[in-house]
Design a protein around this motif. Structure first.
Motif, PDB file in Angstrom:
ATOM      1  N   SER A 275       0.825  -1.202   0.000  1.00 13.58           N
ATOM      2  CA  SER A 275       0.000   0.000   0.000  1.00 13.58           C
ATOM      3  C   SER A 275       0.857   1.248   0.000  1.00 13.58           C
ATOM      4  O   SER A 275       1.984   1.260   0.515  1.00 13.58           O
ATOM      5  N   THR A 276       0.297   2.303  -0.564  1.00 16.69           N
ATOM      6  CA  THR A 276       0.952   3.607  -0.515  1.00 16.69           C
ATOM      7  C   THR A 276       0.993   4.156   0.910  1.00 16.69           C
ATOM      8  O   THR A 276       1.756   5.070   1.204  1.00 16.69           O
TER       9      THR A 276
ATOM     10  N   SER B 288      -6.735   2.595   0.245  1.00 18.84           N
ATOM     11  CA  SER B 288      -5.691   3.582  -0.013  1.00 18.84           C
ATOM     12  C   SER B 288      -5.174   3.491  -1.444  1.00 18.84           C
ATOM     13  O   SER B 288      -4.848   4.516  -2.063  1.00 18.84           O
ATOM     14  N   ASN B 289      -5.103   2.272  -1.975  1.00 17.78           N
ATOM     15  CA  ASN B 289      -4.577   2.073  -3.322  1.00 17.78           C
ATOM     16  C   ASN B 289      -5.606   2.385  -4.418  1.00 17.78           C
ATOM     17  O   ASN B 289      -5.259   2.416  -5.599  1.00 17.78           O
ATOM     18  N   ASN B 290      -6.852   2.567  -4.023  1.00 18.36           N
ATOM     19  CA  ASN B 290      -7.919   2.884  -4.978  1.00 18.36           C
ATOM     20  C   ASN B 290      -8.565   4.205  -4.579  1.00 18.36           C
ATOM     21  O   ASN B 290      -9.667   4.232  -4.024  1.00 18.36           O
ATOM     22  N   LYS B 291      -7.848   5.276  -4.860  1.00 18.68           N
ATOM     23  CA  LYS B 291      -8.303   6.604  -4.451  1.00 18.68           C
ATOM     24  C   LYS B 291      -9.688   6.909  -5.014  1.00 18.68           C
ATOM     25  O   LYS B 291     -10.003   6.553  -6.149  1.00 18.68           O
ATOM     26  N   GLY B 292     -10.509   7.549  -4.191  1.00 16.72           N
ATOM     27  CA  GLY B 292     -11.830   7.954  -4.647  1.00 16.72           C
ATOM     28  C   GLY B 292     -12.939   6.982  -4.309  1.00 16.72           C
ATOM     29  O   GLY B 292     -14.116   7.276  -4.556  1.00 16.72           O
TER      30      GLY B 292
END
Length: 371
Positions: A109-110, A326-330
């Protein structure tokens, strides 16, 4: 002699409704953690007061501790008491930390970009410290969230639970009702000050002076108020207590934030009233309630059995869920809720499997070895 003592200490009946309420609160904790990634602060959390479940657990623990042990110290040593607590608590701590360690290197993850640069020896050291439930120093914060237990965040509350157990066994169990009432009163004042000053009681999971103060303040009132309640309460017979108490627990924990950023003190007052007045009332009603049907009894038994395993095993799965968000913003909570529901159900299944295939057998083996 030890075997007889162990059998004597096992004869007291449980409060099935209190067991069920512990399970209800544990499930709400999972929903709290699943909704948390969509918030920006304590002000806009969907399950806004889910953190109060920990304070409810502390109060339940104090009540059960007094009921189970107060009248048995003439048959039991401090050492045997600690053995029983270790047998009860530590197996799931070990499993929870192990699951956290297994998942640690599989999380991408970011949020935690440096996870895969952590040497294996460092993670194993954090794991071994986690097995003892002692806090991990900030120099070993391998996740970067400043958690006492970076492999399984919820371990912080078990650390303070142990502190309360130690204080009870060594010193506070000897307090008269008057002395205990004074201690509880002082702890209540400290709790109100914390809640109103901070706007809530949330915190306690970082190993620094301020967060340890929060953790100690959070455990001292509810645990020893529960102990006092076990000594002074005169129970009545209340119908449908599990239903009404479950609704009360849900209302308290799902209540939206009160007062907003402009009036933080208002939410502090809410937290204080819930912990000091509402939670003892719920425990009193639950202890006074009677099972209405066999089905209700089975539900409470199941919820009580999975409550502690669920608390310890769900967060390693939540780390993956948080990483995915977190890895799929929005992503919105509307889009994520089917996955959150799957994680909730999976956590309950995992908790039950851990109970039956690990926790109960290990505790049975440890009791034979240690008692």
């Amino acid at each position: 002699m030890r075997t007889n003592l162990n059998s004597e200490l096992a004869t007291k009946p449980h409060y099935p409704i209190l067991d069920g309420l512990r399970g209800v609160a544990a499930i709400i904790v999972v929903t709290f953690h699943l909704a948390e990634p969509f918030s920006t602060s304590n002000l806009d959390k969907f399950v806004n007061h889910g953190y109060l479940a920990v304070d409810f657990f502390f109060l339940l623990s104090g009540f059960v501790m007094g009921y189970a042990y107060d009248d048995r110290w003439h048959k039991m040593t401090v050492g045997s008491f600690f053995k029983r607590r270790i047998v009860r608590l530590q197996p799931m701590v070990v499993l929870g930390m192990t699951l956290g360690a297994i998942g640690f290197y599989f999380t991408d993850s970011t949020l935690w970009p440096l996870i895969h640069t952590i040497p294996i020896w460092k993670m194993l050291l954090v794991l071994l410290i986690g097995y003892t439930i002692l806090p991990v120093p900030l120099s070993l914060d391998i996740r970067g969230w400043q958690e006492m237990h970076p492999l399984n965040s919820v371990g912080w509350s078990l650390f303070f639970e142990y502190i309360a157990n130690i204080l009870y066994a060594i010193w506070i169990r000897k307090f008269s009702k008057t002395a205990l009432s004074i201690l509880v009163g002082i702890a209540a004042i400290a709790l109100v000050h914390l809640a109103i000053t901070n706007g809530d009681v949330s915190g306690g999971w970082t190993l620094n002076v301020e967060q340890v103060r929060i953790g100690l303040t959070r455990v001292m009132y509810p645990f020893f108020a529960g102990l006092l309640l076990s000594r002074v309460a005169k129970h009545t017979r209340i119908k449908n207590a599990f239903l009404w108490c479950s609704l009360l627990v849900a209302i308290v924990l799902y209540m939206p934030r009160i007062g907003g950023a402009e009036h933080l003190w208002m939410n502090g007052v809410y937290d204080s009233v819930c912990i000091i007045i509402v939670f003892p009332l719920i425990v009193y009603l639950g202890a006074s309630g009677r099972m209405q049907t066999q089905r209700e009894n089975r539900v409470c038994k199941f919820l009580g059995e999975i409550s502690y395993p669920l608390y310890l095993v769900h967060y390693p799965i939540v780390y993956f869920y948080v990483a995915w968000i977190s890895n799929n913003k929005g992503l919105t909570i509307v889009q994520a809720w089917p996955y959150a529901l799957i994680i909730l159900i999976s956590s309950i299944i995992l908790a039950y499997a851990a109970l039956k295939w690990y926790d109960e057998p290990v505790r049975k083996w440890l009791r034979k070895k240690l008692t």
